[in-house]
Scaffold this motif. Structure first.
Motif, PDB file in Angstrom:
ATOM      1  N   THR A 297      45.573  31.902  39.257  1.00 20.23           N
ATOM      2  CA  THR A 297      44.953  32.155  40.145  1.00 20.23           C
ATOM      3  C   THR A 297      44.491  33.309  41.165  1.00 20.23           C
ATOM      4  N   GLY A 298      43.191  33.629  41.093  1.00 18.70           N
ATOM      5  CA  GLY A 298      43.100  35.278  41.953  1.00 18.70           C
ATOM      6  C   GLY A 298      42.491  34.730  42.628  1.00 18.70           C
TER       7      GLY A 298
ATOM      8  N   GLY B 144      32.421  36.181  39.580  1.00 22.99           N
ATOM      9  CA  GLY B 144      33.358  35.932  40.657  1.00 22.99           C
ATOM     10  C   GLY B 144      34.406  37.363  40.049  1.00 22.99           C
ATOM     11  N   ASN B 145      35.183  36.900  39.035  1.00 23.42           N
ATOM     12  CA  ASN B 145      35.440  38.002  38.096  1.00 23.42           C
ATOM     13  C   ASN B 145      35.713  39.722  38.437  1.00 23.42           C
TER      14      ASN B 145
ATOM     15  N   GLY C 143      39.914  31.377  37.698  1.00 25.17           N
ATOM     16  CA  GLY C 143      38.814  32.698  39.311  1.00 25.17           C
ATOM     17  C   GLY C 143      39.919  33.692  38.615  1.00 25.17           C
ATOM     18  N   SER C 144      40.461  33.987  37.394  1.00 26.94           N
ATOM     19  CA  SER C 144      40.766  35.503  38.288  1.00 26.94           C
ATOM     20  C   SER C 144      39.886  36.757  38.760  1.00 26.94           C
ATOM     21  N   ASP C 145      41.677  37.199  39.219  1.00 28.59           N
ATOM     22  CA  ASP C 145      40.957  38.880  39.948  1.00 28.59           C
ATOM     23  C   ASP C 145      42.031  40.097  39.409  1.00 28.59           C
ATOM     24  N   TYR C 146      41.865  41.339  40.039  1.00 30.04           N
ATOM     25  CA  TYR C 146      42.512  42.639  39.424  1.00 30.04           C
ATOM     26  C   TYR C 146      44.568  41.983  40.164  1.00 30.04           C
ATOM     27  N   THR C 147      45.209  40.786  40.556  1.00 30.24           N
ATOM     28  CA  THR C 147      46.085  40.112  40.992  1.00 30.24           C
ATOM     29  C   THR C 147      46.470  39.219  40.098  1.00 30.24           C
TER      30      THR C 147
END
Lengths: 391, 122
Positions: free
Chosen positions: A308-309, A239-240, A158-162
């Motif tokens: 996880t983001g 979601g990414n 569930g990665s994001d930019y953070t």
């Protein structure tokens, strides 16, 4: 001289060290999975099952992976005793699993549904055995273990930019520190190394290790190509992409930070194969979270750190999964799933080093028995990687 | 708090740490940069003009090729950057040639998307 860091673990007869002391209930085949779950439920809190969808109708290498993964869980240091639940006509051989557990100095018994005369009798007999084992394990005590006994699984989902800016580099600092102290770490998810392989290959201690890494990445990329499909449907995930990640290369470069900046790449191993070297190992796992964690724990990891983001609930039946996020909103909105909030890195109110100190301390506390959010919530996801169709 | 973050000196994009509105004037590493369009937090902004086919650099490494010309201050995402990795949908694209534009993940309902494509396969 400062004291070496360590944790309170269970020292096993085979020399390995556990961070938990479970009664593991292993179904040999999908057909015995429900009975295994009921037996484990009768021996809570130590009882835990690994229900799965395989064990029959599988050919060649796929059958091997199923068997080896189940055997790896029977041998795992977080397991003190094993109940194998067989049907009676399946491919996976219950005796092999029980023997593996005994060879590693664990209590082990087999219950076969056909031989016992059905679900009710098999469940009752298995529950009695599991409760007896739990009684024995409950008397065992933790002892001081050196940090070099720790094998840490590095995972992101569930990665994001953070993730690439905060949680992964925080975990990377912990990895570097653990490896410098003589411990081990394992990184999976080959598709999420794609585009960052040069970073890891440059840290390989032997040319053959770098070659092996490049070979398995090439294999995964060739497989995606041979399907005639665009890997972008899943990598990065929808979601990414909403979170700002544009390509698999960008996701991989952020994800690979989990492996630290200095830790030497010592080995590349097959799915759920034993992690035998100190330092960083790459395991050939898919990117799917549960299959990946299942494989790395099978390899011997006793604690999983999961960055996880966007937030994700994944746990494991035998290893604590510790969740860390750099996304302040996720830390608030999914507070029940998150163990450590490092979002202060994003607004410069905490340094990566300070966050890494907190994570390092949390890893040792969890290794010593502190429950993670996933454990408290009963998250025990388990999935064995499959490559071929069911026959 | 900084509005944008540049990770490596080699990068030609920066990450927005907050929502950037059009015409906002930023100073990034001592140079002026005008935001061309709304950029959501976590998304990327071009630090200078990037030609179509040129690599987009973040973490000091290429993250893909520009599939269209990107102006300084523009939003850099799936509409103008394409990955060259794991692309079974492309029959051996020649090196360096920008990949063709495909459907935008942002334009579709994320949940309906995969279902739609599996129906196509069936």
């Amino acid at each position: 001289m400062t004291e070496r860091p360590g944790f309170m673990g269970y020292r096993r007869p085979d020399g390995r060290v556990g961070t938990r002391n479970h009664v593991l209930v292993v179904p040999t085949v999908i057909c015995s999975s429900l009975v295994a779950e009921r037996i484990a439920a009768a021996a809570l809190p130590l009882g835990t099952a690994v229900p799965h969808l395989a064990g029959c109708g599988q050919l060649g290498p796929d059958m091997r992976v199923t068997h080896d993964t189940l055997a790896a869980y029977c041998a795992h240091p977080n397991v003190g005793a094993v109940v194998v639940v067989a049907l009676g006509c399946e491919q996976v051989i219950a005796q092999h699993l029980a023997k593996t557990a005994k060879r590693h100095g664990k209590l082990a018994e087999i219950v076969a549904i056909q031989a016992e005369g059905g679900t009710v009798r098999a469940t009752a007999k298995g529950a009695r055995i599991a409760q007896g084992f739990a009684g024995v394990l409950a008397t065992e005590e933790r002892e001081w273990c050196d940090i070099s006994d720790l094998v840490l699984s590095l995972k992101c989902g569930g990665s994001d930019y953070t993730s690439g800016l905060a949680s992964n580099p925080t975990l990377g600092r912990v990895t570097d520190r653990l490896v410098e102290l003589g411990g081990s770490a394992v990184l999976g998810e080959i598709a999420e190394i794609m585009g960052a392989e040069h970073v890891l290959a440059a840290r390989a201690t032997r040319p053959a290790t770098a070659t092996k890494l490049i070979q398995i990445i090439t294999r995964v990329e060739t497989e995606a190509r041979s399907l005639g499909l665009d890997i972008r449907g899943t990598q990065p995930s929808p979601g990414n992409i909403r979170g700002g990640l544009t390509t698999i290369e960008e996701k991989s470069l952020g994800a690979t930070h989990k492996g630290g900046e200095r830790a030497p790449l010592e080995d590349v191993v097959a799915y759920a194969a034993p992690i035998t070297r100190k330092g960083l190992t790459v395991m050939d796992t898919p990117g799917l979270d549960v299959e990946s964690v299942t494989g790395m724990v099978g390899g011997g990891a006793q604690v999983v750190v999961f960055t996880t983001g966007l937030g994700t609930p994944t746990g494991n039946p035998i290893a604590p999964v510790l969740k860390i996020t750099g996304n302040a909103r996720t830390a608030r909105q999914m507070a029940d799933n998150i163990d450590l909030d490092v979002s202060a890195i994003m607004d410069d109110s905490e340094t990566l080093d300070a966050a890494a100190d907190r994570l390092f301390a949390e890893v040792l506390a969890v290794a010593s028995g502190r429950q993670t959010a996933a454990e408290r919530l009963g998250h025990r996801e388990f999935a064995i990687h499959r490559r071929n169709p069911t026959i | 708090m900084k509005a944008v973050l540049v990770i490596s000196a080699r990068d030609n994009v920066a990450t927005a740490l907050e929502q950037l509105e059009r015409d906002r004037r930023l100073e990034v590493n001592g140079e002026a940069l005008v935001v061309r369009e709304t950029i959501p937090p976590g998304h990327k902004i071009a630090l200078h003009a990037i030609d179509a086919g040129e690599p987009v650099i973040k973490y000091g490494s290429p993250i893909g090729l520009a599939s269209a010309a990107i102006g300084a201050g523009a939003h850099v995402h799936t509409h103008n950057v394409s990955s060259g990795r794991g692309r079974g949908d492309l029959a051996n694209p020649p090196d360096g040639e920008p990949a063709p534009r495909l459907a935008e993940p942002d334009d579709r309902d994320d949940l309906a998307g995969p279902v739609r494509s599996s129906r196509e396969i069936v």
